[in-house]
Scaffold this active site. Structure first.
Site, PDB file in Angstrom:
ATOM      1  N   GLY A   1      44.114  23.615  47.371  1.00  0.00           N
ATOM      2  CA  GLY A   1      42.847  23.608  46.619  1.00  0.00           C
ATOM      3  C   GLY A   1      42.432  22.183  46.284  1.00  0.00           C
TER       4      GLY A   1
ATOM      5  NE  ARG B   1      44.187  27.804  48.937  1.00  0.00           N
ATOM      6  CZ  ARG B   1      44.550  27.165  47.811  1.00  0.00           C
ATOM      7  NH1 ARG B   1      45.743  26.614  47.749  1.00  0.00           N
ATOM      8  NH2 ARG B   1      43.730  27.071  46.789  1.00  0.00           N
TER       9      ARG B   1
ATOM     10  CG  ASP C   1      54.466  24.614  43.896  1.00  0.00           C
ATOM     11  OD1 ASP C   1      55.229  24.031  43.123  1.00  0.00           O
ATOM     12  OD2 ASP C   1      54.787  25.575  44.624  1.00  0.00           O
TER      13      ASP C   1
ATOM     14  CG  ASP D   1      50.642  24.728  39.156  1.00  0.00           C
ATOM     15  OD1 ASP D   1      50.231  23.664  39.661  1.00  0.00           O
ATOM     16  OD2 ASP D   1      50.659  25.802  39.773  1.00  0.00           O
TER      17      ASP D   1
ATOM     18  CG  HIS E   1      30.142  34.275  18.096  1.00  0.00           C
ATOM     19  ND1 HIS E   1      29.737  33.812  16.867  1.00  0.00           N
ATOM     20  CD2 HIS E   1      30.727  33.237  18.725  1.00  0.00           C
ATOM     21  CE1 HIS E   1      30.060  32.537  16.753  1.00  0.00           C
ATOM     22  NE2 HIS E   1      30.656  32.159  17.869  1.00  0.00           N
TER      23      HIS E   1
HETATM   24  O1  F6P Z   1      45.335  25.853  43.136  1.00  0.00           O
HETATM   25  C1  F6P Z   1      44.129  25.717  42.478  1.00  0.00           C
HETATM   26  C2  F6P Z   1      43.364  27.000  42.459  1.00  0.00           C
HETATM   27  O2  F6P Z   1      42.081  26.624  42.043  1.00  0.00           O
HETATM   28  C3  F6P Z   1      43.910  28.115  41.588  1.00  0.00           C
HETATM   29  O3  F6P Z   1      43.680  27.953  40.213  1.00  0.00           O
HETATM   30  C4  F6P Z   1      43.190  29.287  42.155  1.00  0.00           C
HETATM   31  O4  F6P Z   1      43.848  30.470  41.871  1.00  0.00           O
HETATM   32  C5  F6P Z   1      43.184  28.994  43.623  1.00  0.00           C
HETATM   33  O5  F6P Z   1      43.248  27.596  43.743  1.00  0.00           O
HETATM   34  C6  F6P Z   1      41.985  29.509  44.375  1.00  0.00           C
HETATM   35  O6  F6P Z   1      42.132  29.221  45.714  1.00  0.00           O
HETATM   36  P1  F6P Z   1      41.021  29.354  46.830  1.00  0.00           P
HETATM   37  O7  F6P Z   1      40.136  28.162  46.717  1.00  0.00           O
HETATM   38  O8  F6P Z   1      41.778  29.380  48.091  1.00  0.00           O
HETATM   39  O9  F6P Z   1      40.251  30.606  46.523  1.00  0.00           O
END
Ligand code: F6P
Length: 323
Positions: free
Chosen positions: A13, A74, A105, A131, A218
């Site tokens: 990401g 990815r 990660d 993380d 609220h």
């Molecule tokens: O790893 C960062 C992140 O933004 C996460 O918080 C989220 O769950 C994920 O990537 C979303 O991934 P994608 O862009 O592949 O939908």
């Protein structure tokens, strides 16, 4: 061995500040007389031999830009032994003496795999999830948090006028750091994170009830995407106490935008340190921030560290959301 040519890639990401890190890698290489090759589209690009020579002009006017000029991906193929073999072959073909990988990660697990094949790798932590346990900070987190806070502040205006409950989903499939941080910053009535098992009655309804008894009309509920569906949580609130919450999923908007000062400077510092580490002959390292200082540690050691949320921050949240 003196380092003559290195590669740089961004993977997983994207995160605001990745461009600042790429720029710093390229400019540090130039200062050290090292040739820099940009690998496009992360590990998939390494498999496919998708690259460009980087010069100072390739990275001009990018420090302020979100996203990554090197693109990202990815790659499922890179998880296979065959894919890794092809990526290593590209490193050899291009004559890379090392590679800087920028990401989260999954990116570091990829770095580990390359390193086991004899490629010198240094990782730079960049993910809005924050993380990566071995570092106090990952590039992109602060900008993303501020984007979410800005959006939630706007929601609060309309919730206040209509005396409503709002359920806002922030990113974080496996980690609740962003939700916790944002929830504290917006004064949420409840924050739900994947690290804590969810009980809607105990964790949400009871907080709203106490807030109402204290005069509130609220309520803001912040949910990390991995903690449960915001729509289910809204329905749970409706079924239990009859409020009719509105759901907002902030989604990928949190990953975009111009990086703030912290992410530009952290990207720059980490990019510099990564090239310095490779030039010093180090490999299989990750750049980490510890107590305001940047150090490098072994990737295996970094990845083996136990994940978890900051319990003190969680206790503070419990106190702040208690009515
Ligand atoms: O790893 C960062 C992140 O933004 C996460 O918080 C989220 O769950 C994920 O990537 C979303 O991934 P994608 O862009 O592949 O939908």
């Amino acid at each position: 061995m003196s380092i003559r040519r290195i590669g740089v890639l961004t993977s997983g990401g994207d995160a605001p500040g990745m461009n600042a890190a790429v720029r710093a890698v390229v400019r540090t290489c130039k200062a050290m007389n090292i040739e820099c090759i940009g690998i496009r589209r992360g590990y998939q690009g390494l498999i496919n031999g998708d690259f460009e020579r980087m010069t100072v002009s390739s990275v001009s006017h990018i420090i302020n830009r979100g996203g990554t000029i090197l693109y990202t991906a990815r790659s499922d193929e890179f998880r296979t032994p065959e894919g890794q073999k092809r990526a290593v072959a590209t490193c050899k073909l291009l004559g890379l003496d090392g590679i800087v990988v920028i990401g989260g990660d999954g990116t570091f697990r990829g770095a580990q795999a390359l390193s086991r094949h004899g490629i010198s790798v240094v990782g730079i932590p960049a993910t809005i999830d924050n993380d990566i346990v071995c570092t106090d900070y990952t590039i992109g987190y602060d900008t993303a948090a501020n984007t979410a806070i800005d959006a939630i502040d706007k929601l609060r205006d309309t919730m206040q006028s209509h005396e409503r409950c709002s359920v806002v989903e922030v990113m974080g499939r496996n980690a609740g750091h962003l939700a916790l941080y944002v929830g504290l910053a917006v004064g949420a009535a409840a924050v739900l994170i994947p690290e804590k098992p969810l009980d809607i009655e105990r964790d949400v309804v009871e907080n709203i009830r106490n807030a109402r008894l204290n005069g509130k009309t609220h309520y803001m509920v912040v949910v990390a995407e991995g903690a449960g569906s915001a729509f289910d949580i809204a329905k749970g609130i409706k079924d239990s106490i009859g409020l009719d919450p509105r759901v907002t999923v902030l989604g990928h908007i949190q990953r975009g935008g111009s990086p703030n000062a912290r992410d530009r400077v952290m990207g720059t510092r980490m990019g510099f340190c990564a090239v310095e580490a490779l030039a010093a002959g180090k490999t299989n390292r990750v750049i980490c921030q510890r107590n305001a200082t940047l150090i490098d540690i072994d990737i295996e050691e970094g990845l083996a560290m136990k994940k978890g949320i900051n319990e003190q921050q969680f206790r503070i949240l419990e106190t702040m959301t208690n009515g």
